[in-house]
Design a protein around this motif. Structure first.
Motif, short mmCIF file in Angstrom:
data_model
loop_
_atom_site.label_atom_id
_atom_site.label_comp_id
_atom_site.label_asym_id
_atom_site.label_seq_id
_atom_site.Cartn_x
_atom_site.Cartn_y
_atom_site.Cartn_z
N TYR A 269 38.14 26.74 44.93
CA TYR A 269 39.21 25.77 45.15
C TYR A 269 38.77 24.38 44.71
N ASN A 270 39.54 23.81 43.78
CA ASN A 270 39.34 22.42 43.37
C ASN A 270 40.32 21.57 44.18
N PRO A 271 39.84 20.81 45.16
CA PRO A 271 40.76 20.11 46.05
C PRO A 271 41.42 18.89 45.41
N VAL A 272 40.91 18.43 44.26
CA VAL A 272 41.51 17.28 43.58
C VAL A 272 42.70 17.74 42.74
N SER A 273 42.51 18.80 41.97
CA SER A 273 43.63 19.32 41.16
C SER A 273 44.58 20.16 41.99
N GLY A 274 44.10 20.64 43.14
CA GLY A 274 44.91 21.54 43.96
C GLY A 274 44.96 22.96 43.46
N GLU A 275 44.06 23.33 42.54
CA GLU A 275 44.06 24.67 41.96
C GLU A 275 43.18 25.61 42.78
N MET A 276 43.73 26.75 43.12
CA MET A 276 43.01 27.80 43.85
C MET A 276 42.90 29.03 42.95
N PHE A 277 41.69 29.36 42.55
CA PHE A 277 41.41 30.59 41.81
C PHE A 277 40.96 31.64 42.83
N HIS A 278 41.47 32.85 42.73
CA HIS A 278 41.05 33.87 43.70
C HIS A 278 41.17 35.26 43.12
N ALA A 279 40.42 36.18 43.71
CA ALA A 279 40.40 37.55 43.21
C ALA A 279 39.83 38.48 44.27
N ARG A 280 40.14 39.75 44.11
CA ARG A 280 39.45 40.81 44.86
C ARG A 280 39.19 41.94 43.89
N LEU A 281 38.20 42.75 44.19
CA LEU A 281 37.80 43.83 43.31
C LEU A 281 38.97 44.77 43.07
N GLY A 282 39.34 44.95 41.79
CA GLY A 282 40.43 45.83 41.42
C GLY A 282 41.81 45.23 41.57
N GLY A 283 41.90 43.98 42.03
CA GLY A 283 43.20 43.37 42.30
C GLY A 283 43.63 42.33 41.30
N GLY A 284 42.83 42.11 40.26
CA GLY A 284 43.15 41.08 39.30
C GLY A 284 42.75 39.70 39.79
N ALA A 285 42.78 38.74 38.89
CA ALA A 285 42.45 37.35 39.20
C ALA A 285 43.70 36.51 39.09
N HIS A 286 43.83 35.54 39.99
CA HIS A 286 45.05 34.73 40.05
C HIS A 286 44.72 33.26 40.24
N LEU A 287 45.66 32.42 39.82
CA LEU A 287 45.57 30.98 40.02
C LEU A 287 46.85 30.51 40.69
N VAL A 288 46.67 29.78 41.79
CA VAL A 288 47.79 29.11 42.45
C VAL A 288 47.60 27.62 42.22
N ASP A 289 48.60 26.96 41.60
CA ASP A 289 48.44 25.55 41.29
C ASP A 289 48.91 24.68 42.45
N ALA A 290 48.85 23.36 42.26
CA ALA A 290 49.16 22.43 43.34
C ALA A 290 50.62 22.53 43.78
N ALA A 291 51.49 23.00 42.90
CA ALA A 291 52.90 23.16 43.24
C ALA A 291 53.20 24.51 43.89
N GLY A 292 52.17 25.33 44.06
CA GLY A 292 52.35 26.64 44.66
C GLY A 292 52.74 27.73 43.69
N GLN A 293 52.75 27.42 42.40
CA GLN A 293 53.06 28.44 41.40
C GLN A 293 51.85 29.34 41.18
N ARG A 294 52.10 30.63 41.15
CA ARG A 294 51.02 31.61 41.05
C ARG A 294 51.13 32.37 39.73
#
Length: 290
Positions: free
Chosen positions: A140-165
């Protein structure tokens, strides 16, 4: 060494809920990220140094790791924790949380908006290269508001500061000459000298180089296709754990020297078409530089 046999990766504990671990990583990284921004004191200075006079620790690194340990310990008291500032605590569940309270501390100190909180859940022994793997994580970059996250076998995702995933996918550049490559440097002068020698030989053969100052964000940049590849020497498990998973779940290959797992001696992350070529070139250049 090319052709080396990699250790067998550890099995997952029976009944493990990877989605729940991913949610906990996201929630914990978010709360810790808000802490380092909202509670940052005026006139923040260096609390201590580590490997050199330029390898800094701030009071916020220390405070954030205490918060991470408290949040994770309350949610999953049987898990182990390995952190950059306070070392390892034992657990009995087969899960270790590998955390970096501020990855990019120098950026944080200078208020350069490229730093993050990294929270990864791993199986195996994260102090032994090739004997562990991440299974859930968030960066999580708290300045840009970007959250990168993943779980094994579940793909990788980005949620931006506006909540778009959106789902992440690493780039498909296949040749070094077209590759935008990120890297980082150590804090000791002799290490930087060797790293600079490798870079000087590599840069004529790639598109260009980028240096952001946060290994976890660089790995996520590979996942998002913002750079084509990333490499660095000297990474620790807390620099690597969550970003490694985000990158691989986005389709990148994360490795070490050819035939070896990612380790302190080298981490290379790139889309599959590029990974082998870059790893081989770096291995050759490092042999000369060393």
């Amino acid at each position: 060494m090319a052709g080396a046999t990699l250790p067998e990766m550890p099995e997952l504990p029976e009944g493990l809920d990877l989605a729940a671990l991913e949610r906990l990583a996201v929630d914990t990284a978010h709360e810790a990220g808000r802490f380092i921004v909202d509670e940052r004191p005026g006139g923040l200075g260096v609390a201590q140094t580590k490997s050199s006079a330029t390898d800094v620790v701030t009071v916020m690194d220390q405070g954030c790791e205490k918060l991470l340990r408290a949040l994770l310990g309350a949610a999953r008291p049987d898990d182990a924790i390995l952190g950059e500032e306070d070392g390892a605590t034992d657990g009995t569940s087969g899960i270790t949380w590998v955390v970096d309270p501020i990855d990019g501390t120098v950026n944080y100190l200078y208020e350069i908006p490229a730093y993050c909180v990294s929270v990864g859940a791993v199986v195996g022994d994260p102090t032994r290269p090739g004997h562990w793997r991440p299974v859930a994580g968030a960066v999580y970059n708290p300045v840009s508001g970007e959250m990168f996250h993943a779980r094994l076998g579940g793909g990788a995702h980005l949620v931006d500061a506006a909540g778009q995933r959106r789902r992440l996918r690493a780039g498909e550049v296949g040749t070094l000459g077209q590759a935008l490559v990120a890297t980082g440097f150590g804090y000791r002068a002799e290490v930087r000298r060797a790293q600079a020698a490798v870079l000087a030989e590599l840069i004529p053969h790639i598109r260009d180089i980028r240096r952001a100052g946060s290994a976890a964000l660089d790995l996520c940049a590979v996942a998002a296709g913002r750079v084509d590849a990333y490499y660095e020497r000297g990474l620790n498990p807390w620099d690597l754990a969550a970003g490694w998973l985000v990158a691989t779940e986005a389709g990148a290959v994360v490795s070490g020297l050819p035939g070896r797992p990612p380790a302190k001696e080298l981490v290379v992350a790139a889309g599959a078409p590029l990974a082998a070529a870059l790893g081989a070139r770096l291995a050759d250049l490092m042999t000369v530089a060393d």
